[in-house]
Design an enzyme around this catalytic site. Structure first.
Site, PDB file in Angstrom:
ATOM      1  N   ASP A  52       4.165   0.184  11.964  1.00 31.16           N
ATOM      2  CA  ASP A  52       3.117  -0.381  12.813  1.00 31.16           C
ATOM      3  C   ASP A  52       2.599   0.714  13.744  1.00 31.16           C
ATOM      4  OD1 ASP A  52       1.534  -1.817  14.553  1.00 31.16           O
ATOM      5  OD2 ASP A  52       3.010  -3.410  14.888  1.00 31.16           O
ATOM      6  N   ALA A  53       1.297   0.930  13.738  1.00 29.08           N
ATOM      7  CA  ALA A  53       0.699   1.978  14.575  1.00 29.08           C
ATOM      8  C   ALA A  53       0.880   1.706  16.064  1.00 29.08           C
ATOM      9  CB  ALA A  53      -0.787   2.107  14.252  1.00 29.08           C
ATOM     10  N   GLU A  60     -11.361   3.471   9.810  1.00 25.97           N
ATOM     11  CA  GLU A  60     -11.528   2.017   9.700  1.00 25.97           C
ATOM     12  C   GLU A  60     -10.204   1.272   9.714  1.00 25.97           C
ATOM     13  OE1 GLU A  60     -14.433   1.022   6.604  1.00 25.97           O
ATOM     14  OE2 GLU A  60     -15.614   2.731   7.267  1.00 25.97           O
ATOM     15  N   HIS A  67      -8.233  -3.534  13.033  1.00 21.27           N
ATOM     16  CA  HIS A  67      -7.238  -4.518  12.579  1.00 21.27           C
ATOM     17  C   HIS A  67      -6.058  -4.616  13.545  1.00 21.27           C
ATOM     18  CE1 HIS A  67      -8.685  -5.191   8.531  1.00 21.27           C
ATOM     19  NE2 HIS A  67      -8.543  -3.942   8.158  1.00 21.27           N
ATOM     20  N   GLN A 102       0.840  -1.212   0.000  1.00 20.75           N
ATOM     21  CA  GLN A 102       0.000   0.000   0.000  1.00 20.75           C
ATOM     22  C   GLN A 102       0.870   1.255   0.000  1.00 20.75           C
ATOM     23  OE1 GLN A 102      -2.677  -0.353   3.410  1.00 20.75           O
ATOM     24  NE2 GLN A 102      -4.349  -0.891   2.059  1.00 20.75           N
TER      25      GLN A 102
END
Ligand SMILES: C[S@@+](CC[C@H](N)C(=O)[O-])C[C@H]1O[C@@H](n2cnc3c(N)ncnc32)[C@H](O)[C@@H]1O
Length: 275
Positions: free
Chosen positions: A125-126, A143, A147, A102
């Site tokens: 990575d958040a 959204e 996840h 992405q």
């Protein structure tokens, strides 16, 4: 008692690989949002792609940011929301996604639209954001937190990188009411195939507080978003998603099965870091 599997352990890297596979399926022209649409009226037939931008705009308006400010987009997908916000508001947007595919696609799309000086995209990575403390004026997460392995850890990270007074606007999925037995298979397939958990809306305010954030607003946007989105996806015919699922099962998620699941909810939440 519900038999919805909303507690499955999530491995961030597996979500990244899922989106890498989804990105490969996309055609070169596809640069769209990867989220629900928003329709105010039942007889509004606006196509999903436009209605999805409408949801981005609704969320953007709640960020209260102005030109030149810095926005973090947590789980930025292909960068369509980030690019729209940069153009609409004049903000500088940094997007992060756990999918390398992405990020490569988002950078390419931004360059093609001449927006590379307004938006930047990072493979990260958040749960561990690669940014300094207090480096953003606001954050958006469309959204994406469903996840992630631990919502509270993501909110702690967002709190860390926000400046005092900065806002967070997000959308998330939740169990709006007990999901009837005959609809549980459809929901469980969605959660399994797309590696998601449902939020506990009753815990949101205290979860935000534990992460240092103050609750501002929570809207149930299910009526304006879920049914139309799944109906349009079913009507327009999904691309064949089979190649993206590694496990060979004969029972895969189908948008048509979700159309009548009114208990599957979508929420829009606003929070802020105390000034
Ligand atoms: C449904 S898509 C939404 C994309 C985008 N927000 C939009 O609305 O078009 C979910 C996004 O969350 C990202 N994501 C999921 N888990 C993540 C994590 N742990 N860290 C960073 N990004 C993550 C995915 O890679 C994907 O970009």
């Amino acid at each position: 008692m519900s038999s919805i599997d909303s507690t499955q352990p999530i491995v961030a890297e597996e979500v990244g690989l899922l989106y890498d596979r989804l990105t490969q399926l996309d055609t070169e022209e596809a640069g769209g949002s990867l989220h629900l649409g928003y329709w105010d009226l039942d007889d509004d037939t606006t196509p999903l792609v436009e209605a999805a931008d409408r949801l981005t705009d609704m969320m953007t308006d709640r960020l209260r940011i102005t030109g030149g400010q810095r926005l973090l987009d947590v789980g930025c997908g292909l960068g369509q929301p980030a690019m729209r916000i940069a153009q609409r508001v004049g903000a500088h947007v940094s997007g992060v996604s756990i999918s390398e595919g992405q990020i490569a696609r988002a950078r390419k799309l931004a360059a093609a639209q001449g927006l590379s000086d307004m938006v930047e995209f990072h493979h990260a990575d958040a749960m561990r954001l690669p940014f300094d403390d207090e480096s953003f004026d606001a954050a958006i997460a469309i959204e994406s937190v469903f996840h992630m392995p631990d919502r509270e850890q993501v909110f702690r990270e967002i709190h860390r990188v926000l400046r005092p007074g900065g806002r967070l606007v997000l959308t998330d999925f939740f169990e709006r009411g007990p999901i009837p037995a005959d609809k549980q298979t459809a929901v469980n397939r969605l959660l399994r195939d797309f590696i998601m958990t449902l939020a506990d809306p009753g815990d949101y305010v205290s979860m935000l507080a534990r992460a240092g954030l103050r609750f501002v607003e929570l809207l149930d946007i299910t009526e304006q978003s879920v049914r139309q989105t799944f109906s349009q996806m079913a009507r327009d015919g999904e691309r064949d998603l089979d190649p993206i699922f590694e496990e060979e099962t004969d029972s895969k998620f189908s948008p048509a099965d979700m159309i009548d699941v009114d208990e599957f909810g979508s929420l829009l939440l606003v929070a802020r870091k105390p000034a």
